[in-house]
Design an enzyme around this catalytic site. Structure first.
Site, mmCIF file in Angstrom:
data_model
loop_
_atom_site.group_PDB
_atom_site.id
_atom_site.type_symbol
_atom_site.label_atom_id
_atom_site.label_comp_id
_atom_site.label_asym_id
_atom_site.label_seq_id
_atom_site.Cartn_x
_atom_site.Cartn_y
_atom_site.Cartn_z
ATOM 1 N N HIS A 169 -10.413 7.793 65.782
ATOM 2 C CA HIS A 169 -9.063 8.318 65.995
ATOM 3 C C HIS A 169 -8.566 9.078 64.763
ATOM 4 O O HIS A 169 -8.783 8.645 63.629
ATOM 5 C CB HIS A 169 -8.075 7.184 66.266
ATOM 6 N N ASN A 212 -15.336 4.112 59.852
ATOM 7 C CA ASN A 212 -14.318 4.019 60.891
ATOM 8 C C ASN A 212 -13.810 2.592 61.079
ATOM 9 O O ASN A 212 -12.611 2.371 61.234
ATOM 10 C CB ASN A 212 -14.874 4.542 62.219
#
Length: 325
Positions: A151, A183
């Protein structure tokens, strides 16, 4: 000073990429106003000797978007490039049709708008119907790619309601990111750091996005990145940036910080300040301008890390991200 920045950041991010970034800010043909936290500088004598180039006499005015087909060359259409602008509940984004990645994703965070009870457990990644089919990132591109769907606007920033959270799962808000150590760890801790800034600042603006930085190969600079999908469709960025502006209502001016991180596993012991760069370096690498309505001068702009401790709390990330997300 330039050599110091190159050495300190280069040991972690990759010497070639950081050398290229920090060098960008030195090669200015004219003297331009810069923020007080601009790290790489040239000797004063060298700056005075820079030539000032007058614009060509016959230079035509830049045509603004909207009337750029009013000429004989584009009578039957403008080929682009087109960047899809997307305005969602908790973010705005620009999508790159060629790389199938966001150009940038912008957020505004406050203590109030971070509140909510929405849970990501019911959210699913999805292709964005607002992008023409031939230019979309596809779910199958990520399947067994070895990369997480990372994201840019975190799901945790959109707890307002289920619809807001679901919007963060459009692939126009997603880039391929190394999972373990990035991440699911260091990048997640950086996202938490940005949210936590709302505890000491009234307004926090964050712009995140991918970078494709050169590395030295022999005597040449080369940009090399993987493309995932079958057929190849989505570019894998070499780095990611976060540019942060924070403001307190009872204080004049703005605090600005800019960070560029390599898309690879990062040891949690690595200080966040190792990835701090001059704002103009990231601007030139990304081809973007950040917070250009703010005058960059002393008394108006202060380094973020001079206003708050730029330190990540990795223990704050209690709930691990699911693999591949």
């Amino acid at each position: 000073m330039h050599r110091l920045v190159t050495f300190v950041a280069g040991t972690v991010v990759g010497g070639g990429a950081i050398y290229a970034l920090t060098s960008m800010t030195r090669e200015q043909p004219t003297k331009v106003a810069a923020p007080p936290f601009r790290t790489p500088t040239m000797p004063q004598q060298q700056q005075q000797q820079l030539p000032v180039h007058a614009p060509p006499v016959q230079l035509r005015q830049l045509v603004t978007e909207g009337d750029n087909t009013n000429n004989e060359f584009l009578k039957y259409g403008n080929p682009g490039p087109v960047s899809d602008f997307l305005l969602r509940s908790r973010y705005a984004a620009s999508f790159n049709r060629a790389l199938r990645n966001p150009n940038w994703v912008a957020e505004h965070l406050t203590q109030d708008n971070l509140k909510g009870t929405a849970d990501r457990s019911s959210s699913e990644f999805k292709e964005d119907p607002l992008v023409p089919a031939q230019f979309r990132a596809l779910l199958k591109d990520y399947y067994r790619s070895g990369y997480d769907r990372g994201h840019m606007c975190p799901a945790a920033d959109a707890k307002k309601d289920a619809d807001s959270m679901n919007e963060t799962f459009f692939l126009t808000n997603i880039s391929p990111q190394v999972g373990k150590g990035f991440n699911r760890n260091y990048w997640a801790s950086l996202e938490t750091f940005v949210r936590d800034l709302t505890k000491s600042f009234d307004d926090v603006y964050c712009i995140s996005g991918p970078l494709y930085l050169p590395q030295k190969e022999g005597d040449k600079w080369m940009v090399s990145y993987e493309v995932i999908g079958n057929p190849p469709n989505v570019a894998v960025p070499t780095h990611f940036f976060k540019v942060i502006m924070a403001k307190r209502n009872n204080e004049p001016g703005f605090a600005i910080g800019a960070f560029a991180l390599p898309n690879k596993e990062i040891d949690n012991a690595t200080p966040l300040t190792n990835f701090s760069l001059p704002l103009e370096a990231i601007e030139k690498a990304a081809g973007l301008q950040f917070f250009d309505k703010i005058e960059r001068k002393a008394g108006v702009v202060t380094p973020l890390c001079a206003k708050t401790e730029c330190k990540l709390n990795h223990d704050s990330w209690k709930k691990k991200k699911p693999n591949g997300e």
